[in-house]
Design a protein around this motif. Structure first.
Motif, PDB file in Angstrom:
ATOM      1  N   GLY A  41       9.499 101.403 -78.980  1.00  0.00           N
ATOM      2  CA  GLY A  41       9.239 100.208 -79.759  1.00  0.00           C
ATOM      3  C   GLY A  41       9.171  98.946 -78.918  1.00  0.00           C
ATOM      4  O   GLY A  41       9.417  98.963 -77.705  1.00  0.00           O
ATOM      5  N   LEU A  42       8.873  97.832 -79.582  1.00  0.00           N
ATOM      6  CA  LEU A  42       8.701  96.570 -78.865  1.00  0.00           C
ATOM      7  C   LEU A  42       9.940  96.137 -78.083  1.00  0.00           C
ATOM      8  O   LEU A  42       9.792  95.745 -76.919  1.00  0.00           O
ATOM      9  CB  LEU A  42       8.264  95.445 -79.805  1.00  0.00           C
ATOM     10  N   VAL A  72       3.958  85.349 -73.252  1.00  0.00           N
ATOM     11  CA  VAL A  72       4.276  86.631 -73.855  1.00  0.00           C
ATOM     12  C   VAL A  72       3.193  86.949 -74.882  1.00  0.00           C
ATOM     13  O   VAL A  72       2.938  86.151 -75.787  1.00  0.00           O
ATOM     14  CB  VAL A  72       5.659  86.595 -74.532  1.00  0.00           C
ATOM     15  N   VAL A  73       2.568  88.106 -74.730  1.00  0.00           N
ATOM     16  CA  VAL A  73       1.526  88.555 -75.645  1.00  0.00           C
ATOM     17  C   VAL A  73       2.036  89.813 -76.329  1.00  0.00           C
ATOM     18  O   VAL A  73       2.484  90.746 -75.659  1.00  0.00           O
ATOM     19  CB  VAL A  73       0.206  88.853 -74.889  1.00  0.00           C
ATOM     20  N   VAL A  74       1.992  89.820 -77.663  1.00  0.00           N
ATOM     21  CA  VAL A  74       2.473  90.964 -78.432  1.00  0.00           C
ATOM     22  C   VAL A  74       1.430  91.374 -79.463  1.00  0.00           C
ATOM     23  O   VAL A  74       0.524  90.609 -79.783  1.00  0.00           O
ATOM     24  CB  VAL A  74       3.808  90.648 -79.152  1.00  0.00           C
ATOM     25  N   THR A  75       1.595  92.573 -79.986  1.00  0.00           N
ATOM     26  CA  THR A  75       0.674  93.037 -81.026  1.00  0.00           C
ATOM     27  C   THR A  75       1.150  92.660 -82.420  1.00  0.00           C
ATOM     28  O   THR A  75       0.384  92.750 -83.379  1.00  0.00           O
ATOM     29  CB  THR A  75       0.511  94.572 -80.963  1.00  0.00           C
ATOM     30  N   ASP A  76       2.413  92.235 -82.546  1.00  0.00           N
ATOM     31  CA  ASP A  76       2.971  91.899 -83.858  1.00  0.00           C
ATOM     32  C   ASP A  76       3.895  90.692 -83.719  1.00  0.00           C
ATOM     33  O   ASP A  76       5.030  90.822 -83.246  1.00  0.00           O
ATOM     34  CB  ASP A  76       3.737  93.096 -84.429  1.00  0.00           C
ATOM     35  N   VAL A 102       2.363  84.787 -78.234  1.00  0.00           N
ATOM     36  CA  VAL A 102       1.149  84.913 -79.038  1.00  0.00           C
ATOM     37  C   VAL A 102       0.871  86.374 -79.390  1.00  0.00           C
ATOM     38  O   VAL A 102       1.305  87.282 -78.699  1.00  0.00           O
ATOM     39  CB  VAL A 102      -0.081  84.304 -78.326  1.00  0.00           C
ATOM     40  N   GLN A 103       0.137  86.536 -80.460  1.00  0.00           N
ATOM     41  CA  GLN A 103      -0.258  87.867 -80.916  1.00  0.00           C
ATOM     42  C   GLN A 103      -1.695  88.140 -80.502  1.00  0.00           C
ATOM     43  O   GLN A 103      -2.538  87.251 -80.566  1.00  0.00           O
ATOM     44  CB  GLN A 103      -0.131  87.945 -82.436  1.00  0.00           C
ATOM     45  N   SER A 104      -1.960  89.377 -80.098  1.00  0.00           N
ATOM     46  CA  SER A 104      -3.305  89.763 -79.683  1.00  0.00           C
ATOM     47  C   SER A 104      -3.482  91.268 -79.871  1.00  0.00           C
ATOM     48  O   SER A 104      -2.514  92.020 -79.945  1.00  0.00           O
ATOM     49  CB  SER A 104      -3.527  89.415 -78.213  1.00  0.00           C
ATOM     50  N   VAL A 105      -4.724  91.688 -79.905  1.00  0.00           N
ATOM     51  CA  VAL A 105      -5.044  93.110 -79.872  1.00  0.00           C
ATOM     52  C   VAL A 105      -4.833  93.585 -78.442  1.00  0.00           C
ATOM     53  O   VAL A 105      -5.220  92.907 -77.486  1.00  0.00           O
ATOM     54  CB  VAL A 105      -6.510  93.348 -80.318  1.00  0.00           C
ATOM     55  N   MET A 106      -4.186  94.739 -78.293  1.00  0.00           N
ATOM     56  CA  MET A 106      -3.912  95.281 -76.963  1.00  0.00           C
ATOM     57  C   MET A 106      -4.319  96.748 -76.920  1.00  0.00           C
ATOM     58  O   MET A 106      -4.559  97.358 -77.962  1.00  0.00           O
ATOM     59  CB  MET A 106      -2.429  95.107 -76.628  1.00  0.00           C
ATOM     60  N   PRO A 107      -4.386  97.330 -75.727  1.00  0.00           N
ATOM     61  CA  PRO A 107      -4.716  98.753 -75.625  1.00  0.00           C
ATOM     62  C   PRO A 107      -3.736  99.616 -76.400  1.00  0.00           C
ATOM     63  O   PRO A 107      -2.565  99.245 -76.572  1.00  0.00           O
ATOM     64  CB  PRO A 107      -4.625  99.036 -74.120  1.00  0.00           C
ATOM     65  N   GLY A 109      -0.958 101.735 -77.729  1.00  0.00           N
ATOM     66  CA  GLY A 109       0.392 101.991 -77.239  1.00  0.00           C
ATOM     67  C   GLY A 109       1.096 100.758 -76.706  1.00  0.00           C
ATOM     68  O   GLY A 109       2.305 100.616 -76.854  1.00  0.00           O
ATOM     69  N   ASP A 110       0.364  99.859 -76.046  1.00  0.00           N
ATOM     70  CA  ASP A 110       0.976  98.640 -75.518  1.00  0.00           C
ATOM     71  C   ASP A 110       1.363  97.723 -76.670  1.00  0.00           C
ATOM     72  O   ASP A 110       0.562  97.477 -77.568  1.00  0.00           O
ATOM     73  CB  ASP A 110       0.018  97.881 -74.598  1.00  0.00           C
ATOM     74  N   GLN A 111       2.587  97.205 -76.629  1.00  0.00           N
ATOM     75  CA  GLN A 111       3.043  96.263 -77.644  1.00  0.00           C
ATOM     76  C   GLN A 111       3.384  94.895 -77.077  1.00  0.00           C
ATOM     77  O   GLN A 111       3.494  93.927 -77.820  1.00  0.00           O
ATOM     78  CB  GLN A 111       4.264  96.823 -78.382  1.00  0.00           C
ATOM     79  N   VAL A 112       3.535  94.806 -75.753  1.00  0.00           N
ATOM     80  CA  VAL A 112       3.884  93.529 -75.141  1.00  0.00           C
ATOM     81  C   VAL A 112       3.357  93.466 -73.711  1.00  0.00           C
ATOM     82  O   VAL A 112       3.319  94.474 -72.996  1.00  0.00           O
ATOM     83  CB  VAL A 112       5.425  93.288 -75.166  1.00  0.00           C
ATOM     84  N   GLU A 113       2.920  92.272 -73.331  1.00  0.00           N
ATOM     85  CA  GLU A 113       2.505  91.973 -71.961  1.00  0.00           C
ATOM     86  C   GLU A 113       3.119  90.625 -71.617  1.00  0.00           C
ATOM     87  O   GLU A 113       3.099  89.710 -72.443  1.00  0.00           O
ATOM     88  CB  GLU A 113       0.986  91.905 -71.877  1.00  0.00           C
ATOM     89  N   ILE A 114       3.680  90.508 -70.423  1.00  0.00           N
ATOM     90  CA  ILE A 114       4.338  89.271 -70.002  1.00  0.00           C
ATOM     91  C   ILE A 114       3.701  88.789 -68.705  1.00  0.00           C
ATOM     92  O   ILE A 114       3.586  89.554 -67.744  1.00  0.00           O
ATOM     93  CB  ILE A 114       5.848  89.483 -69.815  1.00  0.00           C
ATOM     94  N   ILE A 115       3.290  87.530 -68.703  1.00  0.00           N
ATOM     95  CA  ILE A 115       2.696  86.901 -67.525  1.00  0.00           C
ATOM     96  C   ILE A 115       3.631  85.777 -67.093  1.00  0.00           C
ATOM     97  O   ILE A 115       4.018  84.946 -67.927  1.00  0.00           O
ATOM     98  CB  ILE A 115       1.297  86.323 -67.832  1.00  0.00           C
ATOM     99  N   ILE A 116       4.005  85.748 -65.836  1.00  0.00           N
ATOM    100  CA  ILE A 116       4.924  84.712 -65.360  1.00  0.00           C
ATOM    101  C   ILE A 116       4.297  83.890 -64.240  1.00  0.00           C
ATOM    102  O   ILE A 116       3.439  84.367 -63.490  1.00  0.00           O
ATOM    103  CB  ILE A 116       6.262  85.299 -64.868  1.00  0.00           C
TER     104      ILE A 116
END
Length: 127
Positions: A41-42, A72-76, A102-107, A109-116
């Motif tokens: 899960g997330l 932070v990019v999430v699907t939900d 922010v929320q976005s469509v992702m590949p 299975g992916d639920q979160v992406e973090i850019i620093i």
């Protein structure tokens, strides 16, 4: 100007980490991370992505206190409280960066992406 890029192994047209060294010292490091395990899960994916960021920071001889911005990019977006719990346990108090969520469509299975974005010390060695 010195730029060093560390490409993603199976996508060499993209970088997972990049460094920019300012003339005279200092500069920035940018990195992006997702969880290596997309079957969870997330909250678990968030912890996994943050562990990847820890690896990038350790490899660079830096720590979490140098992070000045996080995206932070999430699907939900409704998962923000769950993410915030993981984040608050990971980020040192009084060192929290500017952060967007922010929320976005992702590949699949992916639920979160973090850019620093990380500030490099003025004496940080250029490659």
């Amino acid at each position: 100007m010195t730029i060093k890029r560390i490409p993603i192994e199976d996508m060499r047209y993209k970088s997972k980490v990049a460094f920019y060294h300012l003339p005279g010292g200092g500069g920035f490091m940018w990195a992006v991370a997702t969880s290596r395990d997309t079957s969870v899960g997330l909250p678990e994916q968030a912890a996994g992505a943050l562990a990847v960021i820890d690896e990038y920071l350790k490899d660079a001889g830096l720590d979490r206190t140098r992070i000045v911005k996080a995206e932070v990019v999430v699907t939900d977006h409704d998962q923000k409280p769950a993410f915030d719990k993981v984040w608050s346990e990971w980020m040192p108090i009084d060192h929290g960066p500017v952060r967007s969520f922010v929320q976005s469509v992702m590949p699949e299975g992916d639920q979160v992406e973090i850019i620093i974005t990380v500030a490099l010390p003025t004496d940080y060695p250029a490659p």
